[in-house]
Write a protein that holds these residues in place. Sequence first.
Motif, PDB file in Angstrom:
ATOM      1  N   PHE A  24      51.215  40.756  42.555  1.00 26.32           N
ATOM      2  CA  PHE A  24      51.174  39.292  42.504  1.00 26.32           C
ATOM      3  C   PHE A  24      52.476  38.734  41.918  1.00 26.32           C
ATOM      4  O   PHE A  24      52.917  37.654  42.304  1.00 26.32           O
ATOM      5  CB  PHE A  24      49.978  38.802  41.689  1.00 26.32           C
ATOM      6  N   LEU A  69      34.139  37.635  44.900  1.00 24.76           N
ATOM      7  CA  LEU A  69      34.414  38.932  44.279  1.00 24.76           C
ATOM      8  C   LEU A  69      35.813  39.395  44.643  1.00 24.76           C
ATOM      9  O   LEU A  69      36.191  39.377  45.812  1.00 24.76           O
ATOM     10  CB  LEU A  69      33.387  39.957  44.762  1.00 24.76           C
ATOM     11  N   GLY A  90      41.457  37.507  43.823  1.00 22.67           N
ATOM     12  CA  GLY A  90      42.919  37.435  43.887  1.00 22.67           C
ATOM     13  C   GLY A  90      43.419  36.160  43.246  1.00 22.67           C
ATOM     14  O   GLY A  90      43.017  35.801  42.138  1.00 22.67           O
ATOM     15  N   ASP A 111      38.244  38.722  39.213  1.00 20.63           N
ATOM     16  CA  ASP A 111      39.286  39.640  39.674  1.00 20.63           C
ATOM     17  C   ASP A 111      39.823  40.416  38.479  1.00 20.63           C
ATOM     18  O   ASP A 111      39.796  39.937  37.349  1.00 20.63           O
ATOM     19  CB  ASP A 111      40.443  38.882  40.347  1.00 20.63           C
ATOM     20  N   SER A 161      42.959  41.199  38.091  1.00 16.71           N
ATOM     21  CA  SER A 161      44.356  40.854  37.799  1.00 16.71           C
ATOM     22  C   SER A 161      44.476  39.544  37.023  1.00 16.71           C
ATOM     23  O   SER A 161      44.157  38.467  37.534  1.00 16.71           O
ATOM     24  CB  SER A 161      45.145  40.741  39.117  1.00 16.71           C
ATOM     25  N   GLU A 178      34.706  47.636  38.956  1.00 16.49           N
ATOM     26  CA  GLU A 178      34.236  49.035  38.934  1.00 16.49           C
ATOM     27  C   GLU A 178      33.404  49.314  37.692  1.00 16.49           C
ATOM     28  O   GLU A 178      32.662  50.282  37.654  1.00 16.49           O
ATOM     29  CB  GLU A 178      35.426  49.988  39.012  1.00 16.49           C
ATOM     30  N   ASN A 236      38.538  41.251  51.719  1.00 15.29           N
ATOM     31  CA  ASN A 236      39.634  42.206  51.502  1.00 15.29           C
ATOM     32  C   ASN A 236      39.479  42.999  50.205  1.00 15.29           C
ATOM     33  O   ASN A 236      40.429  43.182  49.439  1.00 15.29           O
ATOM     34  CB  ASN A 236      40.999  41.495  51.533  1.00 15.29           C
TER      35      ASN A 236
HETATM   36  C1  LIG Z   1      43.747  42.383  49.043  1.00 10.94           C
HETATM   37  S1  LIG Z   1      43.451  41.468  47.567  1.00 10.94           S
HETATM   38  C2  LIG Z   1      42.257  40.282  48.129  1.00 10.94           C
HETATM   39  C3  LIG Z   1      42.210  39.042  47.271  1.00 10.94           C
HETATM   40  C4  LIG Z   1      41.293  37.929  47.795  1.00 10.94           C
HETATM   41  N1  LIG Z   1      39.936  38.364  48.024  1.00 10.94           N
HETATM   42  C5  LIG Z   1      41.867  37.340  49.044  1.00 10.94           C
HETATM   43  O1  LIG Z   1      41.314  37.559  50.133  1.00 10.94           O
HETATM   44  O2  LIG Z   1      42.886  36.648  48.947  1.00 10.94           O
HETATM   45  C6  LIG Z   1      42.438  42.598  46.638  1.00 10.94           C
HETATM   46  C7  LIG Z   1      42.059  42.085  45.263  1.00 10.94           C
HETATM   47  O3  LIG Z   1      41.192  43.019  44.636  1.00 10.94           O
HETATM   48  C8  LIG Z   1      41.462  42.988  43.261  1.00 10.94           C
HETATM   49  N2  LIG Z   1      40.944  44.223  42.662  1.00 10.94           N
HETATM   50  C9  LIG Z   1      41.338  45.502  42.900  1.00 10.94           C
HETATM   51  N3  LIG Z   1      40.598  46.362  42.171  1.00 10.94           N
HETATM   52  C10 LIG Z   1      39.720  45.612  41.456  1.00 10.94           C
HETATM   53  C11 LIG Z   1      38.689  45.911  40.514  1.00 10.94           C
HETATM   54  N4  LIG Z   1      38.424  47.161  40.159  1.00 10.94           N
HETATM   55  N5  LIG Z   1      37.996  44.895  39.975  1.00 10.94           N
HETATM   56  C12 LIG Z   1      38.261  43.594  40.329  1.00 10.94           C
HETATM   57  N6  LIG Z   1      39.216  43.253  41.196  1.00 10.94           N
HETATM   58  C13 LIG Z   1      39.940  44.244  41.758  1.00 10.94           C
HETATM   59  C14 LIG Z   1      42.974  42.858  43.184  1.00 10.94           C
HETATM   60  O4  LIG Z   1      43.428  42.392  41.935  1.00 10.94           O
HETATM   61  C15 LIG Z   1      43.247  41.873  44.324  1.00 10.94           C
HETATM   62  O5  LIG Z   1      43.243  40.558  43.865  1.00 10.94           O
END
Ligand SMILES: C[S@@+](CC[C@H](N)C(=O)[O-])C[C@H]1O[C@@H](n2cnc3c(N)ncnc32)[C@H](O)[C@@H]1O
Length: 191
Positions: A12, A46, A49, A68, A70, A96, A111
């Motif tokens: 990001f 969920l 992002g 999220d 991040s 998780e 995503n």
């Molecule tokens: C490809 S981005 C998609 C973001 C959003 N859903 C979008 O469509 O714009 C994947 C997101 O999953 C989050 N992410 C990855 N692992 C995660 C976890 N264990 N718990 C929560 N969020 C997680 C990342 O920080 C990221 O924002």
Amino acid sequence: METDRIKWNQRFEVEETYRGWNPSPFLEREIGRIQRLAPGRRALDLACGQGRNSIFLARHGFRMTSLDISDVGIARGEEQARAVGVEIDFRRQDLEEWHLTGQYDLIVNINFLLRRLIPEEVGALAPGGLLLFDTILESPRLLATHTPDFFLRYGELERIFGGFEGEVLFSEEIREGDMPTARVLFRKAGL
Ligand SMILES: C[S@@+](CC[C@H](N)C(=O)[O-])C[C@H]1O[C@@H](n2cnc3c(N)ncnc32)[C@H](O)[C@@H]1O
């Protein structure tokens, strides 16, 4: 996992607007049906992002809780929500290490793939609630360079959602192109 938080924060930070502020095209396409069918306006995003989909839904009248891992993504989302004048309850959460509680009229999972969470998502829907699922599908190119666990298998979403009480209102798999994708709009039974 801490490594996920660091990885996504870096991503990001590097990309000024990762995926931009436009919502997922599937969500945009389905918003009319979602507004018509959702039994109420409590919604959960969920792995939100930077919150592009949360902001879109808030502008369409939904009360968003958006999670999220991040903190950089979330800080961007909070800033953008303020700028466009919508209120969103953003929370930093590692999904998780989390179990879904509460009840929602709409859940969006875009995503992001954590298979064990899917039954919890359906469980947290109010009767007649909607779940929009839209994520990356396996392809020979992606499987050559990434962990298979991150991608849906062919037919997997239909199989999973076919096992829940409710109705698959829409389902598609796009197997070709740069970003193969599988999507489902599911409505839980009960209304
Ligand atoms: C490809 S981005 C998609 C973001 C959003 N859903 C979008 O469509 O714009 C994947 C997101 O999953 C989050 N992410 C990855 N692992 C995660 C976890 N264990 N718990 C929560 N969020 C997680 C990342 O920080 C990221 O924002």
